[in-house]
Design a protein around this motif. Structure first.
Motif, PDB file in Angstrom:
ATOM      1  N   CYS A  43       0.838  -1.249   0.031  1.00  0.00           N
ATOM      2  CA  CYS A  43      -0.070   0.046  -0.164  1.00  0.00           C
ATOM      3  C   CYS A  43       1.135   1.332   0.201  1.00  0.00           C
ATOM      4  O   CYS A  43       0.367   1.957  -1.005  1.00  0.00           O
ATOM      5  CB  CYS A  43      -1.181  -0.415   1.169  1.00  0.00           C
ATOM      6  SG  CYS A  43      -2.281  -1.330   1.080  1.00  0.00           S
ATOM      7  N   GLU A  44       1.895   1.228   0.457  1.00  0.00           N
ATOM      8  CA  GLU A  44       2.803   2.109   0.878  1.00  0.00           C
ATOM      9  C   GLU A  44       3.654   2.692  -0.650  1.00  0.00           C
ATOM     10  O   GLU A  44       3.798   3.739  -0.960  1.00  0.00           O
ATOM     11  CB  GLU A  44       3.473   2.491   2.447  1.00  0.00           C
ATOM     12  CG  GLU A  44       3.258   2.706   3.565  1.00  0.00           C
ATOM     13  CD  GLU A  44       4.255   2.110   4.262  1.00  0.00           C
ATOM     14  OE1 GLU A  44       5.565   1.684   4.042  1.00  0.00           O
ATOM     15  OE2 GLU A  44       4.024   1.815   6.069  1.00  0.00           O
ATOM     16  N   LEU A  45       4.137   1.688  -1.281  1.00  0.00           N
ATOM     17  CA  LEU A  45       4.889   1.364  -2.039  1.00  0.00           C
ATOM     18  C   LEU A  45       3.557   2.367  -3.877  1.00  0.00           C
ATOM     19  O   LEU A  45       3.889   3.166  -4.545  1.00  0.00           O
ATOM     20  CB  LEU A  45       5.182   0.129  -2.996  1.00  0.00           C
ATOM     21  CG  LEU A  45       5.945  -0.461  -1.964  1.00  0.00           C
ATOM     22  CD1 LEU A  45       6.699  -1.569  -2.810  1.00  0.00           C
ATOM     23  CD2 LEU A  45       7.464   0.607  -2.471  1.00  0.00           C
ATOM     24  N   LEU A  46       2.885   1.896  -3.631  1.00  0.00           N
ATOM     25  CA  LEU A  46       1.011   2.174  -4.053  1.00  0.00           C
ATOM     26  C   LEU A  46       1.497   3.562  -4.346  1.00  0.00           C
ATOM     27  O   LEU A  46       0.902   4.748  -5.280  1.00  0.00           O
ATOM     28  CB  LEU A  46      -0.161   1.318  -4.239  1.00  0.00           C
ATOM     29  CG  LEU A  46      -1.393   1.375  -4.644  1.00  0.00           C
ATOM     30  CD1 LEU A  46      -0.249   1.579  -6.494  1.00  0.00           C
ATOM     31  CD2 LEU A  46      -2.392   0.846  -4.821  1.00  0.00           C
ATOM     32  N   GLN A  47       0.708   3.920  -3.055  1.00  0.00           N
ATOM     33  CA  GLN A  47       1.074   5.771  -2.195  1.00  0.00           C
ATOM     34  C   GLN A  47       2.360   6.289  -2.979  1.00  0.00           C
ATOM     35  O   GLN A  47       2.335   7.649  -4.102  1.00  0.00           O
ATOM     36  CB  GLN A  47       0.396   5.832  -1.215  1.00  0.00           C
ATOM     37  CG  GLN A  47      -0.836   5.278  -0.735  1.00  0.00           C
ATOM     38  CD  GLN A  47      -1.183   5.048   0.900  1.00  0.00           C
ATOM     39  OE1 GLN A  47       0.007   4.964   1.407  1.00  0.00           O
ATOM     40  NE2 GLN A  47      -2.110   4.921   1.473  1.00  0.00           N
ATOM     41  N   THR A  48       2.963   5.569  -3.258  1.00  0.00           N
ATOM     42  CA  THR A  48       4.378   6.455  -3.144  1.00  0.00           C
ATOM     43  C   THR A  48       4.280   7.001  -4.895  1.00  0.00           C
ATOM     44  O   THR A  48       4.498   7.896  -5.879  1.00  0.00           O
ATOM     45  CB  THR A  48       5.455   5.626  -2.611  1.00  0.00           C
ATOM     46  OG1 THR A  48       5.379   6.108  -1.328  1.00  0.00           O
ATOM     47  CG2 THR A  48       6.600   6.414  -3.327  1.00  0.00           C
ATOM     48  N   MET A  50       1.856   6.834  -6.594  1.00  0.00           N
ATOM     49  CA  MET A  50       0.646   7.098  -6.978  1.00  0.00           C
ATOM     50  C   MET A  50       1.054   9.099  -6.663  1.00  0.00           C
ATOM     51  O   MET A  50       0.393   9.621  -7.933  1.00  0.00           O
ATOM     52  CB  MET A  50      -0.244   7.273  -6.763  1.00  0.00           C
ATOM     53  CG  MET A  50      -1.501   5.755  -6.525  1.00  0.00           C
ATOM     54  SD  MET A  50      -2.321   5.283  -7.877  1.00  0.00           S
ATOM     55  CE  MET A  50      -3.349   5.947  -7.592  1.00  0.00           C
ATOM     56  N   SER A  51       1.770   9.103  -6.072  1.00  0.00           N
ATOM     57  CA  SER A  51       1.778  10.436  -6.093  1.00  0.00           C
ATOM     58  C   SER A  51       3.464  10.907  -7.102  1.00  0.00           C
ATOM     59  O   SER A  51       2.685  12.162  -7.738  1.00  0.00           O
ATOM     60  CB  SER A  51       2.549  10.225  -4.529  1.00  0.00           C
ATOM     61  OG  SER A  51       3.127  11.683  -3.994  1.00  0.00           O
ATOM     62  N   GLU A  52       4.328   9.834  -7.066  1.00  0.00           N
ATOM     63  CA  GLU A  52       5.012  10.077  -8.081  1.00  0.00           C
ATOM     64  C   GLU A  52       4.265  11.035  -9.510  1.00  0.00           C
ATOM     65  O   GLU A  52       4.933  11.276 -10.130  1.00  0.00           O
ATOM     66  CB  GLU A  52       6.148   8.943  -7.984  1.00  0.00           C
ATOM     67  CG  GLU A  52       6.950   9.157  -7.021  1.00  0.00           C
ATOM     68  CD  GLU A  52       8.318   7.935  -6.778  1.00  0.00           C
ATOM     69  OE1 GLU A  52       8.130   7.241  -8.070  1.00  0.00           O
ATOM     70  OE2 GLU A  52       8.938   7.875  -5.526  1.00  0.00           O
ATOM     71  N   GLN A  53       3.626   9.386 -10.165  1.00  0.00           N
ATOM     72  CA  GLN A  53       3.103   9.578 -11.178  1.00  0.00           C
ATOM     73  C   GLN A  53       1.540  10.851 -10.786  1.00  0.00           C
ATOM     74  O   GLN A  53       1.933  11.585 -12.350  1.00  0.00           O
ATOM     75  CB  GLN A  53       1.429   8.524 -11.814  1.00  0.00           C
ATOM     76  CG  GLN A  53       1.002   8.402 -12.666  1.00  0.00           C
ATOM     77  CD  GLN A  53       2.188   8.056 -14.295  1.00  0.00           C
ATOM     78  OE1 GLN A  53       3.359   7.376 -13.618  1.00  0.00           O
ATOM     79  NE2 GLN A  53       2.174   8.875 -14.739  1.00  0.00           N
ATOM     80  N   ARG A  54       1.382  11.072 -10.445  1.00  0.00           N
ATOM     81  CA  ARG A  54       1.042  12.356  -9.867  1.00  0.00           C
ATOM     82  C   ARG A  54       1.197  13.732 -10.148  1.00  0.00           C
ATOM     83  O   ARG A  54       1.029  15.072 -10.546  1.00  0.00           O
ATOM     84  CB  ARG A  54      -0.293  12.317  -9.112  1.00  0.00           C
ATOM     85  CG  ARG A  54      -1.373  12.613  -8.901  1.00  0.00           C
ATOM     86  CD  ARG A  54      -2.423  13.216  -7.776  1.00  0.00           C
ATOM     87  NE  ARG A  54      -2.441  11.565  -6.772  1.00  0.00           N
ATOM     88  CZ  ARG A  54      -2.662  11.177  -5.750  1.00  0.00           C
ATOM     89  NH1 ARG A  54      -1.476  11.606  -5.063  1.00  0.00           N
ATOM     90  NH2 ARG A  54      -2.797  10.469  -5.361  1.00  0.00           N
TER      91      ARG A  54
END
Length: 139
Positions: A43-48, A50-54
């Motif tokens: 989940c942390e990796l996915l959030q990271t 997503m944040s980088e992609q944004r």
């Protein structure tokens, strides 16, 4: 003695079974905890991600807006250049027309003056200047 050995063997097997059961319980508990930790980490990796992609998407949007502005500026400058070239061509055509008109007026004056000189003083064609002869002949 064989009875004692049998009892001891049963005790050892019971102890071994307890150890295996305990080990299984520990591994299942550890597995559940490990799985929960793994899920949290994913989940942390996915959030990271997503944040980088944004962030990348926003930067791409800014770059596209900047490129669009540059493109519009370039189009505007090109339009101004086209107008200047067209205006220059118009001015050149106008100046050519003016020069042609002045040339015609000059030729007309020369022709009239030569005609009036011929009418006032009868002269032989050999005596007229070469330029007047050319004008009279239409060259």
């Amino acid at each position: 003695m064989p009875a004692k050995k049998a009892v001891m063997a049963q005790k050892e097997s019971a102890t071994e079974e307890n150890r295996q059961a305990s080990s299984f319980a520990d591994s299942s508990t550890t597995g559940a905890t490990g799985t929960a930790t793994d899920i949290e980490r994913v989940c942390e990796l996915l959030q990271t991600f997503m944040s980088e992609q944004r962030s990348k998407d926003e930067s791409i949007q800014r770059e596209m807006a900047r490129q669009e502005q540059r493109w519009r500026s370039l189009q505007h400058q090109f339009g101004l250049l086209q107008r200047e070239v067209q205006k220059g061509q118009f001015m050149a055509e106008t100046s050519d027309t003016r020069e042609e008109e002045q040339e015609r007026q000059t030729q007309t004056r020369i022709l009239r003056s030569s005609q009036s000189a011929v009418l006032t003083q009868p002269q032989q064609p050999e005596q007229l200047p070469a330029q007047m002869l050319k004008l009279l002949n239409g060259q």
